[in-house]
Design an enzyme around this catalytic site. Structure first.
Site, PDB file in Angstrom:
ATOM      1  N   ASP A   1     -11.052   2.906   4.375  1.00  0.00           N
ATOM      2  CA  ASP A   1     -11.496   1.593   4.158  1.00  0.00           C
ATOM      3  C   ASP A   1     -13.032   1.535   4.097  1.00  0.00           C
ATOM      4  O   ASP A   1     -13.909   0.412   3.650  1.00  0.00           O
ATOM      5  CB  ASP A   1     -11.176   0.637   5.389  1.00  0.00           C
ATOM      6  CG  ASP A   1      -9.902   0.073   5.210  1.00  0.00           C
ATOM      7  OD1 ASP A   1      -9.574  -0.555   4.197  1.00  0.00           O
ATOM      8  OD2 ASP A   1      -9.139  -0.194   6.261  1.00  0.00           O
TER       9      ASP A   1
ATOM     10  N   GLN B   1      -4.757  -1.651   9.598  1.00  0.00           N
ATOM     11  CA  GLN B   1      -4.624  -3.018   8.908  1.00  0.00           C
ATOM     12  C   GLN B   1      -5.010  -3.981   9.990  1.00  0.00           C
ATOM     13  O   GLN B   1      -4.955  -4.014  11.121  1.00  0.00           O
ATOM     14  CB  GLN B   1      -3.120  -3.320   8.489  1.00  0.00           C
ATOM     15  CG  GLN B   1      -2.880  -4.435   7.705  1.00  0.00           C
ATOM     16  CD  GLN B   1      -3.754  -4.201   6.429  1.00  0.00           C
ATOM     17  OE1 GLN B   1      -3.900  -3.443   5.782  1.00  0.00           O
ATOM     18  NE2 GLN B   1      -4.000  -5.583   5.997  1.00  0.00           N
TER      19      GLN B   1
ATOM     20  N   LYS C   1       0.846  -1.425   0.058  1.00  0.00           N
ATOM     21  CA  LYS C   1       0.148  -0.043  -0.045  1.00  0.00           C
ATOM     22  C   LYS C   1       1.109   1.206   0.031  1.00  0.00           C
ATOM     23  O   LYS C   1       0.455   2.220  -0.842  1.00  0.00           O
ATOM     24  CB  LYS C   1      -0.874   0.091   1.271  1.00  0.00           C
ATOM     25  CG  LYS C   1      -2.010  -1.058   1.143  1.00  0.00           C
ATOM     26  CD  LYS C   1      -2.871  -1.285   2.519  1.00  0.00           C
ATOM     27  CE  LYS C   1      -3.937  -2.232   2.278  1.00  0.00           C
ATOM     28  NZ  LYS C   1      -4.637  -2.697   3.378  1.00  0.00           N
TER      29      LYS C   1
HETATM   30  N1  GUN Z   1      -6.965  -6.810   5.946  1.00  0.00           N
HETATM   31  C1  GUN Z   1      -7.426  -7.455   4.973  1.00  0.00           C
HETATM   32  N2  GUN Z   1      -8.218  -6.923   4.144  1.00  0.00           N
HETATM   33  C2  GUN Z   1      -8.219  -5.476   4.768  1.00  0.00           C
HETATM   34  C3  GUN Z   1      -8.654  -4.325   4.269  1.00  0.00           C
HETATM   35  O1  GUN Z   1      -9.326  -4.199   3.101  1.00  0.00           O
HETATM   36  N3  GUN Z   1      -8.495  -3.063   4.880  1.00  0.00           N
HETATM   37  C4  GUN Z   1      -7.797  -3.193   6.091  1.00  0.00           C
HETATM   38  N4  GUN Z   1      -7.574  -2.242   6.841  1.00  0.00           N
HETATM   39  N5  GUN Z   1      -7.468  -4.390   6.522  1.00  0.00           N
HETATM   40  C5  GUN Z   1      -7.502  -5.395   5.774  1.00  0.00           C
END
Ligand code: GUN
Length: 282
Positions: A119, A96, A52
């Site tokens: 998110d 995350q 990311k």
């Molecule tokens: N862990 C797995 N997928 C995601 C996501 O889309 N966002 C976040 N913050 N954590 C994740």
């Protein structure tokens, strides 16, 4: 039957990023900023977070990593989030998942300002999504809708079946497909005739987290099959769909890797730009 189409998320994500980079270059003032919070050192989460951050750099988004120890208390984490909420250079915040057992993902999601919730997990954004309003929505389902539209796959009037009912994929996917006028079913481990329901789908979305679970018996010939699974097995990374088995009978399918995964990150960047420009993306 029309020829099989393998929908490359990797290729489409590249196009989306190129587009975003052009828009970001034209922004007057400071560049968009994304804060990525990670708690503990889960190896898979570390990989996702570094992907990311790298993707941010490539389009001109400034990313800030907040690395917290596994032992951090929920209260301390909320204080960190509050600082980011108040920071004028931070447009988007994501924490995350998964989080350690002593921290509630729901409490954390609700602590992020809805305007910075890239998110799309905050209850206000979930409400906006289901009410058909504008807002910030989960990146994976947003990316899937964009991919379907990019390939001119008809959603309006289609029978769409989602396997999996998570808050990250299954439920928001249903809301977004409904917005596009699909007829939507969400299936799960208690569904009585899973195969029969899936076999009716024009668009089948697999988000169960079980390697190669969807075999050709679940698929209507000519259907579009979207594989959200990322399963680490002894054979390497595999999806929720048995690609070799299903590909010959479906109309279109996303591969793993190179399908949905790259879209999630591309649309995280898109949500960050949306936050920076207060929802206006020209
Ligand atoms: N862990 C797995 N997928 C995601 C996501 O889309 N966002 C976040 N913050 N954590 C994740």
């Amino acid at each position: 039957m029309a020829e099989l189409s393998v929908l490359s998320g990797r290729k489409f994500a590249k196009e989306v990023r190129r587009n975003l980079a052009e828009k970001i270059e034209k922004i007057s003032g400071r560049p968009p900023g994304l804060a990525v919070v990670i708690v503990g050192d889960d190896p898979a989460s570390r990989v996702y977070v570094s992907m990311k951050e790298k993707a941010c750099g490539r389009v001109g988004i400034v990313s800030t990593a907040v690395n917290l120890d596994e032992s951090v208390s929920q209260e301390e984490l909320l204080q960190e989030i509050n600082k980011l909420n108040e920071s004028p250079s931070v447009d988007g915040i994501l924490c995350q998942l998964p989080l350690p057992a002593h921290i509630s993902a729901d409490v954390v999601a609700s602590a992020i300002l809805p305007e910075k919730d890239v998110d799309g997990f905050h209850p206000v954004n979930v409400g906006r999504l289901w009410r058909g309003e504008d807002g910030l929505f989960p990146c994976t389902p947003v990316g899937i809708i964009a991919l379907l539209k990019h390939h001119n796959i008809k959603i309006d009037g289609a029978d769409a079946v989602i396997v999996g009912r998570s808050n990250i994929v299954g439920k928001p996917m249903a809301a977004l497909l409904l917005r596009e006028s699909a007829t939507v079913s969400i299936t799960h481990s208690h569904t009585s005739d899973l195969q029969g329901l899936c076999r009716k789908a024009d668009i089948l979305i697999a988000a169960v987290g079980r390697p190669r679970f969807i075999t050709r018996e679940f698929v209507k010939p000519g259907a579009t099959v979207i594989d959200v699974g990322i399963n680490r097995t002894d054979d390497g990374l595999v999806g929720d769909v048995d690609f070799e088995n299903v590909a010959p009978i479906c109309g279109a399918i996303t591969p793993v890797p190179g399908g949905v995964g790259p879209l999630t990150i591309a649309f995280l960047l898109s949500n960050t730009l949306k936050s920076r420009t207060n929802g206006v993306v020209s």
